[in-house]
Design an enzyme around this catalytic site. Structure first.
Site, PDB file in Angstrom:
ATOM      1  N   TYR A 121      -1.626  -1.067   2.620  1.00  0.00           N
ATOM      2  CA  TYR A 121      -1.074   0.121   1.959  1.00  0.00           C
ATOM      3  C   TYR A 121      -0.234   0.938   2.950  1.00  0.00           C
ATOM      4  CZ  TYR A 121      -1.053   4.380  -0.926  1.00  0.00           C
ATOM      5  OH  TYR A 121      -0.677   5.477  -1.667  1.00  0.00           O
ATOM      6  N   ALA A 122      -0.789   1.187   4.138  1.00  0.00           N
ATOM      7  CA  ALA A 122      -0.065   1.987   5.137  1.00  0.00           C
ATOM      8  C   ALA A 122       1.228   1.285   5.551  1.00  0.00           C
ATOM      9  CB  ALA A 122      -0.959   2.241   6.354  1.00  0.00           C
ATOM     10  N   SER A 133       3.512   7.966   1.364  1.00  0.00           N
ATOM     11  CA  SER A 133       2.150   8.504   1.503  1.00  0.00           C
ATOM     12  C   SER A 133       1.980   8.986   2.937  1.00  0.00           C
ATOM     13  CB  SER A 133       1.122   7.410   1.206  1.00  0.00           C
ATOM     14  OG  SER A 133      -0.131   7.745   1.754  1.00  0.00           O
ATOM     15  N   VAL A 149       6.589  -4.709 -11.538  1.00  0.00           N
ATOM     16  CA  VAL A 149       7.736  -4.513 -10.636  1.00  0.00           C
ATOM     17  C   VAL A 149       7.706  -5.459  -9.440  1.00  0.00           C
ATOM     18  CG1 VAL A 149       8.086  -2.090 -11.292  1.00  0.00           C
ATOM     19  CG2 VAL A 149       6.626  -2.633  -9.314  1.00  0.00           C
ATOM     20  N   ASN A 168       7.750   4.807  -8.055  1.00  0.00           N
ATOM     21  CA  ASN A 168       6.430   5.428  -7.911  1.00  0.00           C
ATOM     22  C   ASN A 168       5.261   4.434  -7.996  1.00  0.00           C
ATOM     23  OD1 ASN A 168       4.396   7.808  -8.422  1.00  0.00           O
ATOM     24  ND2 ASN A 168       4.217   6.495 -10.230  1.00  0.00           N
ATOM     25  N   SER A 224       2.948  -0.828   3.774  1.00  0.00           N
ATOM     26  CA  SER A 224       3.906  -0.789   2.661  1.00  0.00           C
ATOM     27  C   SER A 224       4.611   0.567   2.616  1.00  0.00           C
ATOM     28  CB  SER A 224       3.216  -1.087   1.323  1.00  0.00           C
ATOM     29  OG  SER A 224       2.411  -0.002   0.885  1.00  0.00           O
ATOM     30  N   LYS A 225       3.876   1.625   2.927  1.00  0.00           N
ATOM     31  CA  LYS A 225       4.470   2.966   2.869  1.00  0.00           C
ATOM     32  C   LYS A 225       5.382   3.222   4.079  1.00  0.00           C
ATOM     33  CE  LYS A 225       2.734   4.080  -1.087  1.00  0.00           C
ATOM     34  NZ  LYS A 225       3.616   4.125  -2.257  1.00  0.00           N
TER      35      LYS A 225
HETATM   36  N1  LIG Z   1      -3.141   9.610  -5.483  1.00  0.00           N
HETATM   37  C1  LIG Z   1      -2.946   9.821  -4.200  1.00  0.00           C
HETATM   38  O1  LIG Z   1      -3.810  10.379  -3.525  1.00  0.00           O
HETATM   39  C2  LIG Z   1      -1.659   9.410  -3.532  1.00  0.00           C
HETATM   40  C3  LIG Z   1      -1.467   9.835  -2.216  1.00  0.00           C
HETATM   41  C4  LIG Z   1      -0.286   9.470  -1.568  1.00  0.00           C
HETATM   42  C5  LIG Z   1       0.663   8.708  -2.218  1.00  0.00           C
HETATM   43  N2  LIG Z   1       0.428   8.305  -3.486  1.00  0.00           N
HETATM   44  C6  LIG Z   1       1.480   7.492  -4.116  1.00  0.00           C
HETATM   45  O2  LIG Z   1       1.861   8.080  -5.345  1.00  0.00           O
HETATM   46  C7  LIG Z   1       2.249   7.063  -6.267  1.00  0.00           C
HETATM   47  C8  LIG Z   1       1.450   7.192  -7.553  1.00  0.00           C
HETATM   48  O3  LIG Z   1       0.069   7.015  -7.211  1.00  0.00           O
HETATM   49  P1  LIG Z   1      -1.090   7.383  -8.231  1.00  0.00           P
HETATM   50  O4  LIG Z   1      -2.202   7.897  -7.413  1.00  0.00           O
HETATM   51  O5  LIG Z   1      -0.571   8.158  -9.357  1.00  0.00           O
HETATM   52  O6  LIG Z   1      -1.502   5.898  -8.692  1.00  0.00           O
HETATM   53  P2  LIG Z   1      -2.100   5.406 -10.100  1.00  0.00           P
HETATM   54  O7  LIG Z   1      -2.837   4.150  -9.790  1.00  0.00           O
HETATM   55  O8  LIG Z   1      -2.836   6.488 -10.777  1.00  0.00           O
HETATM   56  O9  LIG Z   1      -0.793   5.070 -10.939  1.00  0.00           O
HETATM   57  C9  LIG Z   1       0.046   4.020 -10.545  1.00  0.00           C
HETATM   58  C10 LIG Z   1       0.751   3.490 -11.762  1.00  0.00           C
HETATM   59  O10 LIG Z   1       1.529   2.364 -11.341  1.00  0.00           O
HETATM   60  C11 LIG Z   1       1.304   1.300 -12.235  1.00  0.00           C
HETATM   61  N3  LIG Z   1       1.474   0.025 -11.537  1.00  0.00           N
HETATM   62  C12 LIG Z   1       0.672  -0.536 -10.618  1.00  0.00           C
HETATM   63  N4  LIG Z   1       1.144  -1.725 -10.248  1.00  0.00           N
HETATM   64  C13 LIG Z   1       2.278  -1.931 -10.953  1.00  0.00           C
HETATM   65  C14 LIG Z   1       3.215  -2.987 -11.018  1.00  0.00           C
HETATM   66  N5  LIG Z   1       3.081  -4.111 -10.279  1.00  0.00           N
HETATM   67  N6  LIG Z   1       4.284  -2.849 -11.830  1.00  0.00           N
HETATM   68  C15 LIG Z   1       4.444  -1.734 -12.596  1.00  0.00           C
HETATM   69  N7  LIG Z   1       3.574  -0.714 -12.588  1.00  0.00           N
HETATM   70  C16 LIG Z   1       2.500  -0.808 -11.766  1.00  0.00           C
HETATM   71  C17 LIG Z   1      -0.125   1.475 -12.735  1.00  0.00           C
HETATM   72  O11 LIG Z   1      -0.358   0.792 -13.962  1.00  0.00           O
HETATM   73  C18 LIG Z   1      -0.204   2.986 -12.872  1.00  0.00           C
HETATM   74  O12 LIG Z   1       0.234   3.425 -14.139  1.00  0.00           O
HETATM   75  C19 LIG Z   1       2.029   5.737  -5.541  1.00  0.00           C
HETATM   76  O13 LIG Z   1       3.237   5.315  -4.946  1.00  0.00           O
HETATM   77  C20 LIG Z   1       1.024   6.085  -4.475  1.00  0.00           C
HETATM   78  O14 LIG Z   1       1.068   5.208  -3.390  1.00  0.00           O
HETATM   79  C21 LIG Z   1      -0.701   8.638  -4.167  1.00  0.00           C
END
Ligand SMILES: NC(=O)c1ccc[n+]([C@@H]2O[C@H](COP(=O)([O-])OP(=O)(O)OC[C@H]3O[C@@H](n4cnc5c(N)ncnc54)[C@H](O)[C@@H]3O)[C@@H](O)[C@H]2O)c1
Length: 249
Positions: free
Chosen positions: A158-159, A146, A59, A85, A161-162
Site C-alpha cells: 500500500y505504501a 496517503s 480499474v 480514488n 503504491s502511494k
Molecule cells: N480511509 C482512509 O483512512 C484513507 C487514508 C488515506 C488515503 N486513503 C485513500 O483514499 C481513497 C479512498 O479510500 P476509502 O477509505 O474511501 O476506501 P474504500 O474501500 O471505502 O472505498 C474504495 C472504493 O474503491 C472501490 N474499488 C476497489 N478496488 C477497485 C477496483 N479494482 N476497481 C474499481 N473500484 C475499486 C471499492 O469498491 C470502493 O467503492 C483510496 O485511494 C485510499 O487509499 C484512505
C-alpha cells in the site's frame, strides 16, 4: 476550476471517501460518472445519487479501465476532471515470526494492491488524458495518495503504491501542462471511514490518534474539502495536499 456542469469521473466512488465526494460534487452540479468494482455499492449509489452514471469496472484491468473511461466519457459529455480514488489495502509485514514459524508477505497480496492502486490509476489516467487532449479540454487529474506514501510498517504494498502515485502526480503535471491539464494529489492521514474504519483494529487506531496533534482521525468530509480545494485552485499543480492532522508516521 468550476464544478457546475463539469463532466467528472470518480473511480471507487461507490463507497467510502469517494462516495462522500460524489455526494458533494453532485450537490454542486457536476455531471458525474463513477467506475467501481463493487456492484452492490454501485446499486446503492444509484438509489442515493441517481443522476450519477455508474459503471461496473475493475480499474486494475487495463482493457476494462480503457472501456470504462470511454463509456463514461460518452455518457457525460467528455471528461474534464478525473479523481483517481479507487484503492485497496492488504496489510502484511515483510517477515512475520510466530510460534508457528516464519512467514513472509504474500505475493498475491502485493500484486493485488499494486495492480489496483498503481496500475489502475495509470490505466484510467492514460485513457482520460487521451480523451482530454483529443477534445482540447483544459482538464484536471486528482490522485488520491496517503500519509503512508513515505513508508509505514505493515503496509509494504500500500505504501509503495502511494509513493508511486505521488511520483506519477509530478510526472504527469510536467508532461500534461502543455495541453492545459493540471495534475495534483491529496494525501489523507487516517480517516474515520473507508479502508481505515474497516481494516484497522481499535488499538492501532488509538496509537495513530496518539501520534496526531489533532488527537483524532480525519473525517471523510475533511478529505472531500481538500479535493474541492485542489479542484478550485488552478495554481495547485504537481504537488500533494496533505490532510493528516500533523500525524507522525
Ligand atoms: N480511509 C482512509 O483512512 C484513507 C487514508 C488515506 C488515503 N486513503 C485513500 O483514499 C481513497 C479512498 O479510500 P476509502 O477509505 O474511501 O476506501 P474504500 O474501500 O471505502 O472505498 C474504495 C472504493 O474503491 C472501490 N474499488 C476497489 N478496488 C477497485 C477496483 N479494482 N476497481 C474499481 N473500484 C475499486 C471499492 O469498491 C470502493 O467503492 C483510496 O485511494 C485510499 O487509499 C484512505
Amino acid at each position: 476550476m468550476e464544478v457546475r456542469d463539469c463532466p467528472v469521473l470518480v473511480t471507487g466512488g461507490a463507497s467510502g471517501i469517494g462516495r462522500q465526494l460524489v455526494g458533494r460534487l453532485s450537490a454542486e452540479g457536476a455531471k458525474l460518472a463513477v467506475l467501481d468494482s463493487d456492484a452492490a455499492m454501485l446499486d446503492r449509489l444509484g438509489i442515493d445519487v441517481p443522476e450519477a452514471a455508474r459503471f461496473l469496472c475493475d480499474v486494475g484491468d487495463s482493457s476494462a479501465a480503457e472501456a470504462g473511461v470511454r463509456e463514461a466519457a460518452d455518457r457525460i459529455g467528455g471528461i474534464a476532471i478525473l479523481i483517481n480514488n479507487a484503492a485497496i489495502a492488504r496489510d502484511a509485514l515483510l517477515v512475520s515470526v510466530s510460534p508457528a514459524g516464519i512467514s513472509t508477505h504474500g505475493v498475491a497480496d502485493w500484486d493485488a494492491v499494486i495492480r489496483t492502486n498503481l496500475s489502475g490509476p495509470f490505466y484510467v489516467a492514460r485513457a482520460a488524458a487521451g480523451i482530454m487532449v483529443k477534445s482540447r479540454t483544459r482538464g484536471l487529474i486528482v490522485n488520491m495518495s496517503s500519509v503512508t506514501a513515505s513508508g509505514n510498517q505493515g503496509q509494504s504494498a500500500y505504501a509503495a503504491s502511494k509513493a508511486g502515485i505521488e511520483s506519477l502526480t509530478v510526472t504527469w503535471a510536467r508532461e500534461l501542462a502543455n495541453f492545459g491539464i493540471r495534475v495534483a494529489a491529496v494525501a489523507p492521514g487516517f480517516v474515520d471511514s473507508g479502508i481505515t474504519a474497516r481494516q484497522m483494529n481499535e488499538s492501532l487506531k488509538k496509537m495513530w490518534v496518539g501520534r496526531t496533534p489533532q488527537r483524532r482521525l480525519a473525517t471523510a468530509e475533511e478529505v472531500v474539502d481538500g479535493v474541492m480545494f485542489v479542484i478550485r485552485n488552478d495554481f495547485f499543480c504537481g504537488r500533494v495536499l496533505r490532510i493528516d492532522g500533523g500525524v507522525a508516521v
